[in-house]
Design an enzyme around this catalytic site. Structure first.
Site, PDB file in Angstrom:
ATOM      1  N   ASN A   6       0.907  -1.141   0.000  1.00  0.00           N
ATOM      2  CA  ASN A   6       0.000   0.000   0.000  1.00  0.00           C
ATOM      3  C   ASN A   6       0.953   1.199   0.000  1.00  0.00           C
ATOM      4  OD1 ASN A   6      -1.559   2.194   0.664  1.00  0.00           O
ATOM      5  ND2 ASN A   6      -2.559   1.243   2.415  1.00  0.00           N
ATOM      6  N   ALA A   8       0.684   4.160   0.670  1.00  0.00           N
ATOM      7  CA  ALA A   8       0.501   5.082   1.792  1.00  0.00           C
ATOM      8  C   ALA A   8       1.148   4.572   3.080  1.00  0.00           C
ATOM      9  CB  ALA A   8      -0.985   5.330   2.030  1.00  0.00           C
ATOM     10  N   CYS A   9       1.621   3.342   3.071  1.00  0.00           N
ATOM     11  CA  CYS A   9       2.179   2.699   4.271  1.00  0.00           C
ATOM     12  C   CYS A   9       3.686   2.950   4.359  1.00  0.00           C
ATOM     13  CB  CYS A   9       1.889   1.202   4.202  1.00  0.00           C
ATOM     14  SG  CYS A   9       2.768   0.211   5.417  1.00  0.00           S
ATOM     15  N   SER A  10       4.139   3.486   5.490  1.00  0.00           N
ATOM     16  CA  SER A  10       5.559   3.788   5.655  1.00  0.00           C
ATOM     17  C   SER A  10       6.411   2.514   5.674  1.00  0.00           C
ATOM     18  CB  SER A  10       5.797   4.592   6.935  1.00  0.00           C
ATOM     19  OG  SER A  10       5.418   3.850   8.070  1.00  0.00           O
TER      20      SER A  10
END
Length: 117
Positions: A6, A8-10
């Site tokens: 994803n 958006a996932c760090s």
């Protein structure tokens, strides 16, 4: 090698950076846009050596809506969990790396990412 992410996932971004720094060849699968099928999830779970509830993000709002915390965790419950993950890919823990040698890991920390390089 393939990595399910994803963007958006760090932790996903970190894993991709580590793969890039190592010069690894890999394919990115944005699993929210291209959700895995139940059969693909079953195959990845087998490679991971985990059960579907082991890779489920139970704190997600949809998990609460489905009442996942009350679901059984027996062999007879597996297909229900897999179907939920396929229908709601946001529930899938990330990132997942499937290596060419048949292994797979949930790569939430740098040491795990390094283990597939």
């Amino acid at each position: 090698m393939e990595i399910w992410i994803n963007p958006a996932c760090s932790k996903c971004r970190s894993a991709v950076s580590m793969l890039d720094e190592a010069g690894a060849e890999y394919t990115v699968r944005r699993y929210l846009e291209d959700p895995p099928t139940a059969a693909e999830l079953e195959a990845v779970l087998q490679r991971l050596g985990l059960e579907p509830w082991d890779i489920t993000r139970t704190a997600e709002p949809v998990a609460k809506e489905l009442g996942l915390k009350t679901w059984g965790r027996t062999p007879g419950d597996r297909s229900r969990w897999i179907d939920a993950l396929a229908a709601h890919p946001k529930l899938i823990q990330r990132p997942i790396i499937t290596a060419d040698d048949g292994t797979a890991v949930v790569a939430r920390d740098p040491g795990t990412v390094r283990s597939v390089l």
